[in-house]
Design an enzyme around this catalytic site. Structure first.
Site, PDB file in Angstrom:
ATOM      1  N   HIS A 123     -24.774   2.938  16.969  1.00 30.03           N
ATOM      2  CA  HIS A 123     -25.653   1.772  17.174  1.00 30.03           C
ATOM      3  C   HIS A 123     -26.463   1.915  18.450  1.00 30.03           C
ATOM      4  O   HIS A 123     -27.691   1.742  18.449  1.00 30.03           O
ATOM      5  CB  HIS A 123     -24.812   0.491  17.212  1.00 30.03           C
ATOM      6  CG  HIS A 123     -25.627  -0.727  17.469  1.00 30.03           C
ATOM      7  ND1 HIS A 123     -25.816  -1.247  18.742  1.00 30.03           N
ATOM      8  CD2 HIS A 123     -26.353  -1.511  16.643  1.00 30.03           C
ATOM      9  CE1 HIS A 123     -26.601  -2.313  18.654  1.00 30.03           C
ATOM     10  NE2 HIS A 123     -26.948  -2.494  17.408  1.00 30.03           N
ATOM     11  N   GLU A 413     -28.709   8.466   0.192  1.00 36.98           N
ATOM     12  CA  GLU A 413     -27.795   8.714   1.317  1.00 36.98           C
ATOM     13  C   GLU A 413     -26.381   8.971   0.835  1.00 36.98           C
ATOM     14  O   GLU A 413     -25.526   9.425   1.586  1.00 36.98           O
ATOM     15  CB  GLU A 413     -27.817   7.527   2.293  1.00 36.98           C
ATOM     16  CG  GLU A 413     -27.637   6.170   1.621  1.00 36.98           C
ATOM     17  CD  GLU A 413     -27.906   5.003   2.570  1.00 36.98           C
ATOM     18  OE1 GLU A 413     -27.796   5.203   3.787  1.00 36.98           O
ATOM     19  OE2 GLU A 413     -28.196   3.895   2.085  1.00 36.98           O
ATOM     20  N   CYS A 499     -35.964   8.611   6.402  1.00 40.32           N
ATOM     21  CA  CYS A 499     -35.927   7.600   7.446  1.00 40.32           C
ATOM     22  C   CYS A 499     -34.731   7.751   8.364  1.00 40.32           C
ATOM     23  O   CYS A 499     -34.513   6.946   9.245  1.00 40.32           O
ATOM     24  CB  CYS A 499     -35.950   6.194   6.839  1.00 40.32           C
ATOM     25  SG  CYS A 499     -34.556   5.882   5.748  1.00 40.32           S
TER      26      CYS A 499
END
Lengths: 542, 542
Positions: A123, A413, A499
């Site tokens: 994060h 993914e 992305c």
């Protein structure tokens, strides 16, 4: 001449030399472009340390260079303390074991962020890079005692308010205060980048989830948004209570009640982003994290929240217990949430579409939203959520009496999605390769747990590169190539982008160019690097 | 004839009818084999409920049919309470949120096991199937209060000592005591199975990690061990203190000290298994779980252990904190442990080899150990651990003055290993497909967290089968086929087997046959099912 040696030069010097030599006819534009290390562009966009102060500074330890730049400031251990100190006029370094979406405001306020845990795609790393904020993560040799507000590095013990400095480009933690100099963007820089734009074939989009970052990315030349995450929107102060009410709800009716409250906020989030992007394409990802990320984790926090929202402690504790997962990254998240709670996807789809309708009416902008469904592994799964989305979109269009285009696609993914991309493409109008998670699952390496292992593997020569930084072309890349081929088999005009964080890394961009993706998407401060790298990829592969 | 209908028959009846009809020349052996449902064999090997008592029993709820059979007994909530009750002559059902290796003795003692969490491949399911013990797992509608020793199902509250019954074949939880009848293995059964043995080409090994299970498997016809897990060996009472000392050690010297203590125990474990298997091949997997599984988790347990082993509470608490992982299944486990702590792999390799040498000397059995390195994703990783193993084996052989054969190979369970199997096969002399983990990572589905999601997906038609029960032929199967092809490209004679739970499931066995594996390996009580299914695969695919 007795001897020649390559002259090291700073980024500003490298750019000036390249542009000057082209101007003097000594090299052509392509050669000029190839003379710039993409990493040097980073230096141009971020603060650096004053050279002599840096040389004199004491290096305490090294972590991962999670987000480039230089930062110096006073240590604070919580997001709220950091914010308060900045309001008081201080410059702050936020030091945590790791960050989570609740820390966002403190991260925005700080000069830089230091975390003991996490990797290049944790994060802290992802968000810091998005904001262009210096960050060192996975710094396993530091001990962070958030309770006693103490940071221990070797023999040094730092308390709240002590000075520390971070070199996010090298991953170094330095003692004390070290002077920084602001970034230098010259006219020459603009020239080089525009030559790159003439040559590259890959488009460059950005990963951004708020108007500020979106505008910054457009200023840096982004041609769209490749990934707008919707998570942070749920954490904002005026919304998080409704989000929690939704999670704690005992039935669908209560969930919808809470979602109704959130709808206008979501809609205004998207309006702000559309307006910042103009008519550039915007890809929005439906809710991705597991629901327990929105609930407090420690007993103290649960009791606090219980008082705040007037829900009995036992109910909250029980729900938190029920939502507990052993391997959250492989649990009830992504599109699986939308299958179980279609009302969440319905609310988000409605917000996405109404926002587009309103922005068209108010600003005359013709928005074509690209709705992205995350974590898909099977065609049947995607079909289920797509049906939910289409139903709502049709309803809204009938309701408003307006018709317009939009796309529904998916992140690739999950390894199985790549393996069966011919099936997935029957439903998906576009693929965006989420290479962070794809790397995680293809290697079986948890992004948040394996920073230390990856460091060790590189030291032992088992890895050349950190696969979370530079795409593993042999393994993960094979899945990407497979998905490109199978996807096009089913849907020849399928839009293909990336992305994951790899979308801003030069070697990965070269790979993306070679396998025929149409765009890469990366954090705003990496957009110029991507534009240059995309051009270098064309030149290198002629 | 006005009408005909298929007659339902019990397993014993089906076997008798098939064998009788063949004997009467009405059908041939192949037709006889095809008339038996592999699931019916399960009934023959496990206790069943008395028919009339079952019809009268009240079904309380349904979970996953994790391990077949029927069990009735008094409820106990901890492994030690279960053991104690059995010593007192009681029949026991062990009821837990989930089980872990520390519960093994209680699981062995119980008639059956009921868990609220977990899936078809959670600890309870795998171990129960291995022992032929009835188990219902993932029973999400029950509330287990281990502290207050209460089990709540709907309106019923059961306390310790109350009777409950489990139908592991259907996944049902029944109220009160329901009479069971022992399994019925007739001569006809033996006939059918021997006909199957004549026809099948797949060999059938077993997954077993102790002499008792190994012997049972051999009695059921197993031709080797496909997977000997080494985890449980570390949990045994006289060893777990040394295991914990090893984990808490501050340096390599202390770790080796603890490992030295464990070596003779490991060696004797392997001797017992070799002796049970005779000269049948035995594949032993190096340590697989993350180290924190061997440490206590709750504060109370940490304090207890601290007193027991005389280590300060703070040290223990700190170590537990350091080893904490967000996604343990994707963390520091498998071969990654061996890369970081080669001394662990060294001890295990030494035990494996010395045990083989001693059994050859003592019993004249020529053992060729197959040393399996788990969780490999890269050739370089496998090469690193293989080097450690070979170094030790060479040392031991020089030390003892004996030479003999052994194999070093790997589990194929990381998607990347399948994708790059041509590279992996440069080091690996055999592949064993660990399809539990391979399914987990290819789908991005945590085995321990997604029981509920999988159930929902099946109800909504997103899944036909539970991919953890029946191999996903389109997705996961594609990786298996890829690995078979690439592996053989590099090493044409590479040994290929499967040791995931799918190795005992009929549709998966058919797949294994078609893609050309040489053996399947499954828990002992599934070996007869596998023998029959392997024959049916030949017949079906002619």
């Amino acid at each position: 001449m007795l001897q020649t040696r390559s002259g090291k030069r700073t980024a500003p010097a490298a750019v000036k030399i390249a542009v000057d030599m082209e101007g003097e006819g000594l090299i052509d534009k392509e050669a000029a472009i190839m003379r710039i290390e993409p990493a040097q562009i980073d230096q141009l966009l971020h603060p650096m340390f004053d050279g002599s102060e840096l040389a004199a500074a004491e290096k305490l330890t090294k972590g991962l260079p999670a987000s480039p730049g230089a930062a110096t400031g006073k240590i604070y251990f919580t997001a709220s303390d950091a914010e308060a100190a900045v309001v008081n006029g201080e410059k702050v370094i936020l030091v945590r074991l790791e960050t989570s979406p609740e820390d966002l405001a403190g991260m925005v306020a700080a000069e830089g962020i230091l975390t003991a845990r996490g990797g290049m795609t944790s994060h802290a790393a992802v968000v810091a890079r998005g904001m262009g904020k210096c960050c060192v993560s996975g710094c396993s040799e530091i001990k962070v005692d958030e309770g006693n507000k103490e940071l221990t590095i070797g023999n040094h013990v730092f308390k709240e308010g002590d000075y520390i400095s971070l070199d996010g480009t090298a991953g170094d933690v330095l003692k004390g205060k070290v002077k920084t100099v602001p970034p230098e963007l010259s006219g020459d820089f603009g020239k080089i980048i525009s030559w790159a734009d003439e040559i590259r074939t890959l488009k460059v989009r950005t990963n951004a989830d708020n108007p500020r970052d979106a505008k910054q990315a457009v200023e840096f030349g982004a041609e769209g948004i490749g990934l707008c995450r919707t998570e942070h929107m749920f954490f904002e102060e005026e919304r998080i209570p409704a989000v929690r009410r939704m999670i704690l709800a005992d039935n669908e009716e209560e969930r919808r009640e809470a979602l109704k409250f959130l709808l206008p906020y979501q809609k205004s989030d998207f309006k702000g982003i559309y307006e910042a992007m103009g008519e550039r394409p915007v890809t929005i990802r439906l809710l991705d994290p597991p629901l327990h990320e929105f609930l407090p984790h420690t007993d103290v926090e649960i009791r606090e929240l219980s008082k705040q929202i007037n829900v009995p402690y036992e109910n909250l504790a029980k729900k938190t217990e029920e939502l507990h997962e052993f391997n959250p990254m492989l649990g009830h998240r992504g599109c699986r949430l939308a299958v179980t709670y279609p009302e969440i996807a319905e609310m988000q789809a409605e917000a996405i579409i109404r926002a587009a309708i309103e922005v068209r009416a108010e600003k005359g902008l013709d928005i074509i939203p690209e709705i992205m469904i995350p974590l898909v592994g099977l065609r049947t799964e995607l079909a289920d959520v797509k049906k939910t989305v289409i139903k709502v979109v049709d309803q809204v269009m009938a309701d408003v009496g307006a018709k317009f285009d939009y796309l529904v696609g998916t992140m690739i993914e999950i390894p199985r999605a790549a393996l069966t991309a011919d099936e997935i493409a029957k439903e998906a109008e576009f693929f965006s390769f989420g290479t962070n998670d794809l790397t995680q699952m293809t290697f079986g390496f948890s992004r948040d747990d394996t920073g230390k292992i990856i460091k060790e593997y590189r030291e032992k020569g088992i890895f050349d590169d950190d696969p979370f930084q530079s795409i593993d072309q042999v393994g993960v890349g094979k899945l990407v190539e497979m998905a490109v081929e199978l996807g096009r088999q089913t849907r020849p005009n399928i839009k293909l982008g990336i992305c994951g964080e790899h979308g801003g890394e030069p070697k990965s961009i070269d790979f993306c160019h070679r396998v025929g993706l149409q765009y890469v998407s990366c954090s705003p401060f990496r957009v110029p690097i991507a534009r240059l790298s995309a051009a270098q990829a064309v030149i290198r592969n002629r």
